[in-house]
Design a protein around this motif. Structure first.
Motif, PDB file in Angstrom:
ATOM      1  N   VAL A   9       5.321   7.160  -0.616  1.00 27.89           N
ATOM      2  CA  VAL A   9       4.028   6.965  -1.252  1.00 27.89           C
ATOM      3  C   VAL A   9       3.063   6.254  -0.317  1.00 27.89           C
ATOM      4  O   VAL A   9       3.471   5.502   0.564  1.00 27.89           O
ATOM      5  N   GLU A  10       1.791   6.516  -0.539  1.00 26.59           N
ATOM      6  CA  GLU A  10       0.736   5.745   0.108  1.00 26.59           C
ATOM      7  C   GLU A  10       0.262   4.742  -0.931  1.00 26.59           C
ATOM      8  O   GLU A  10      -0.036   5.109  -2.071  1.00 26.59           O
ATOM      9  N   ALA A  11       0.249   3.469  -0.557  1.00 31.10           N
ATOM     10  CA  ALA A  11      -0.113   2.431  -1.520  1.00 31.10           C
ATOM     11  C   ALA A  11      -0.961   1.364  -0.857  1.00 31.10           C
ATOM     12  O   ALA A  11      -0.908   1.170   0.360  1.00 31.10           O
ATOM     13  N   GLY A  12      -1.724   0.671  -1.679  1.00 25.71           N
ATOM     14  CA  GLY A  12      -2.557  -0.421  -1.199  1.00 25.71           C
ATOM     15  C   GLY A  12      -2.556  -1.556  -2.203  1.00 25.71           C
ATOM     16  O   GLY A  12      -2.149  -1.400  -3.354  1.00 25.71           O
ATOM     17  N   ARG A  13      -3.060  -2.712  -1.765  1.00 26.48           N
ATOM     18  CA  ARG A  13      -3.068  -3.897  -2.632  1.00 26.48           C
ATOM     19  C   ARG A  13      -4.357  -4.038  -3.420  1.00 26.48           C
ATOM     20  O   ARG A  13      -4.529  -4.989  -4.134  1.00 26.48           O
ATOM     21  N   GLY A  14      -5.261  -3.132  -3.279  1.00 28.33           N
ATOM     22  CA  GLY A  14      -6.521  -3.190  -4.013  1.00 28.33           C
ATOM     23  C   GLY A  14      -7.389  -2.043  -3.580  1.00 28.33           C
ATOM     24  O   GLY A  14      -6.940  -1.108  -2.926  1.00 28.33           O
TER      25      GLY A  14
ATOM     26  N   GLY B 246     -12.754  -0.216   7.031  1.00 32.07           N
ATOM     27  CA  GLY B 246     -12.347  -1.071   8.144  1.00 32.07           C
ATOM     28  C   GLY B 246     -11.177  -1.983   7.805  1.00 32.07           C
ATOM     29  O   GLY B 246     -10.571  -2.561   8.679  1.00 32.07           O
ATOM     30  N   ASP B 247     -10.871  -2.124   6.526  1.00 30.87           N
ATOM     31  CA  ASP B 247      -9.754  -2.980   6.114  1.00 30.87           C
ATOM     32  C   ASP B 247      -9.004  -2.283   4.983  1.00 30.87           C
ATOM     33  O   ASP B 247      -9.172  -2.617   3.820  1.00 30.87           O
ATOM     34  N   ASP B 248      -8.201  -1.293   5.336  1.00 28.26           N
ATOM     35  CA  ASP B 248      -7.516  -0.479   4.335  1.00 28.26           C
ATOM     36  C   ASP B 248      -6.486  -1.265   3.547  1.00 28.26           C
ATOM     37  O   ASP B 248      -6.285  -1.030   2.380  1.00 28.26           O
TER      38      ASP B 248
ATOM     39  N   TRP C  88       1.494  -3.665  -5.493  1.00 27.01           N
ATOM     40  CA  TRP C  88       0.971  -2.534  -4.723  1.00 27.01           C
ATOM     41  C   TRP C  88       0.672  -1.390  -5.683  1.00 27.01           C
ATOM     42  O   TRP C  88       1.496  -1.061  -6.542  1.00 27.01           O
ATOM     43  N   LYS C  89      -0.488  -0.788  -5.531  1.00 26.11           N
ATOM     44  CA  LYS C  89      -0.870   0.357  -6.363  1.00 26.11           C
ATOM     45  C   LYS C  89      -0.720   1.630  -5.543  1.00 26.11           C
ATOM     46  O   LYS C  89      -1.254   1.736  -4.433  1.00 26.11           O
ATOM     47  N   VAL C  90       0.017   2.586  -6.090  1.00 28.79           N
ATOM     48  CA  VAL C  90       0.248   3.854  -5.400  1.00 28.79           C
ATOM     49  C   VAL C  90      -1.018   4.702  -5.491  1.00 28.79           C
ATOM     50  O   VAL C  90      -1.535   4.945  -6.575  1.00 28.79           O
ATOM     51  N   ARG C  91      -1.501   5.130  -4.337  1.00 30.98           N
ATOM     52  CA  ARG C  91      -2.696   5.976  -4.255  1.00 30.98           C
ATOM     53  C   ARG C  91      -2.333   7.449  -4.231  1.00 30.98           C
ATOM     54  O   ARG C  91      -3.070   8.288  -4.719  1.00 30.98           O
ATOM     55  N   ALA C  92      -1.184   7.770  -3.628  1.00 30.10           N
ATOM     56  CA  ALA C  92      -0.764   9.171  -3.528  1.00 30.10           C
ATOM     57  C   ALA C  92       0.742   9.244  -3.317  1.00 30.10           C
ATOM     58  O   ALA C  92       1.326   8.386  -2.662  1.00 30.10           O
ATOM     59  N   VAL C  93       1.344  10.274  -3.897  1.00 29.39           N
ATOM     60  CA  VAL C  93       2.753  10.585  -3.639  1.00 29.39           C
ATOM     61  C   VAL C  93       2.760  11.603  -2.502  1.00 29.39           C
ATOM     62  O   VAL C  93       2.221  12.697  -2.632  1.00 29.39           O
ATOM     63  N   LEU C  94       3.352  11.223  -1.370  1.00 29.14           N
ATOM     64  CA  LEU C  94       3.361  12.081  -0.188  1.00 29.14           C
ATOM     65  C   LEU C  94       4.570  13.007  -0.149  1.00 29.14           C
ATOM     66  O   LEU C  94       4.493  14.123   0.371  1.00 29.14           O
ATOM     67  N   ALA C  95       5.715  12.528  -0.672  1.00 28.75           N
ATOM     68  CA  ALA C  95       6.940  13.337  -0.676  1.00 28.75           C
ATOM     69  C   ALA C  95       7.895  12.775  -1.725  1.00 28.75           C
ATOM     70  O   ALA C  95       7.814  11.608  -2.097  1.00 28.75           O
TER      71      ALA C  95
ATOM     72  N   PRO D 231       6.425   6.746  -9.105  1.00 31.35           N
ATOM     73  CA  PRO D 231       6.020   5.344  -9.006  1.00 31.35           C
ATOM     74  C   PRO D 231       4.494   5.221  -9.021  1.00 31.35           C
ATOM     75  O   PRO D 231       3.803   5.929  -8.280  1.00 31.35           O
ATOM     76  N   GLU D 232       3.991   4.368  -9.893  1.00 27.94           N
ATOM     77  CA  GLU D 232       2.551   4.154 -10.012  1.00 27.94           C
ATOM     78  C   GLU D 232       2.146   2.807  -9.402  1.00 27.94           C
ATOM     79  O   GLU D 232       1.094   2.670  -8.802  1.00 27.94           O
ATOM     80  N   GLN D 233       3.023   1.821  -9.575  1.00 31.52           N
ATOM     81  CA  GLN D 233       2.825   0.482  -9.022  1.00 31.52           C
ATOM     82  C   GLN D 233       4.188  -0.080  -8.678  1.00 31.52           C
ATOM     83  O   GLN D 233       5.192   0.289  -9.290  1.00 31.52           O
ATOM     84  N   PHE D 234       4.228  -0.999  -7.697  1.00 32.70           N
ATOM     85  CA  PHE D 234       5.473  -1.696  -7.426  1.00 32.70           C
ATOM     86  C   PHE D 234       5.174  -3.117  -6.971  1.00 32.70           C
ATOM     87  O   PHE D 234       4.137  -3.394  -6.371  1.00 32.70           O
ATOM     88  N   LEU D 235       6.088  -3.995  -7.291  1.00 32.43           N
ATOM     89  CA  LEU D 235       5.981  -5.399  -6.937  1.00 32.43           C
ATOM     90  C   LEU D 235       6.982  -5.666  -5.821  1.00 32.43           C
ATOM     91  O   LEU D 235       8.191  -5.519  -6.008  1.00 32.43           O
ATOM     92  N   TRP D 236       6.455  -6.029  -4.641  1.00 31.76           N
ATOM     93  CA  TRP D 236       7.292  -6.262  -3.465  1.00 31.76           C
ATOM     94  C   TRP D 236       6.901  -7.593  -2.852  1.00 31.76           C
ATOM     95  O   TRP D 236       5.751  -7.804  -2.496  1.00 31.76           O
ATOM     96  N   ARG D 237       7.873  -8.484  -2.731  1.00 30.65           N
ATOM     97  CA  ARG D 237       7.678  -9.805  -2.134  1.00 30.65           C
ATOM     98  C   ARG D 237       6.508 -10.551  -2.766  1.00 30.65           C
ATOM     99  O   ARG D 237       5.684 -11.148  -2.093  1.00 30.65           O
ATOM    100  N   GLY D 238       6.432 -10.466  -4.098  1.00 29.33           N
ATOM    101  CA  GLY D 238       5.411 -11.202  -4.839  1.00 29.33           C
ATOM    102  C   GLY D 238       4.029 -10.572  -4.834  1.00 29.33           C
ATOM    103  O   GLY D 238       3.090 -11.164  -5.353  1.00 29.33           O
ATOM    104  N   ARG D 239       3.884  -9.390  -4.265  1.00 28.40           N
ATOM    105  CA  ARG D 239       2.580  -8.719  -4.221  1.00 28.40           C
ATOM    106  C   ARG D 239       2.646  -7.395  -4.968  1.00 28.40           C
ATOM    107  O   ARG D 239       3.599  -6.638  -4.829  1.00 28.40           O
TER     108      ARG D 239
END
Length: 126
Positions: free
Chosen positions: A91-96, A101-103, A31-38, A21-29
């Motif tokens: 996965v570890e993912a973020g919205r941008g 201080g604001d991950d 998310w960009k995957v930063r790392a695959v953890l497992a 997974p590289e990106q996913f759309l969840w609840r209209g947002r």
């Protein structure tokens, strides 16, 4: 980790040298995957499937031809594949872009069910 059962749209690609997974759309947002953890595969509990219950005669009415050893009762014939599989990705993912201080990110468990071809978000820790 909070548990969910939410459908998600997933775009696969390469992340940190791993195809998944590289990106996913969840609840209209988005998310960009930063790392695959497992990454792992789970089998479903075959003994809880409708086909297994039909074979052992619990909770399922008998249907189909040739049932009941000549008594005229129908028996449901089980499919040969009683074990379903789902592929899970932690996965570890973020919205941008991460801002100090604001991950605005988290760890997510994404599941791909091979039987129906759908992705689910099944867990989140943020």
């Amino acid at each position: 980790m909070r548990r969910y059962d939410d459908p998600v749209d997933v775009r696969k690609g390469w992340v940190t040298g791993v195809e998944g997974p590289e990106q996913f759309l969840w609840r209209g947002r988005l998310w960009k995957v930063r790392a695959v953890l497992a990454h792992w595969v789970e089998t479903t509990p075959w003994w809880q499937s409708a086909d297994a219950r039909a074979v052992i005669g619990s909770d399922e009415p008998a249907t189909g031809p040739g049932a009941g050893c000549g008594t005229g009762t129908a028996v449901r014939v089980a499919s040969p594949d009683l074990v379903g599989e789902r592929e899970l990705w932690r996965v570890e993912a973020g919205r941008g872009a991460a801002v100090e201080g604001d991950d605005r990110g988290g760890v997510f468990d994404l599941s791909f069910d091979w039987s129906d071809g759908h992705w689910l978000l099944v867990g989140c820790a943020d």
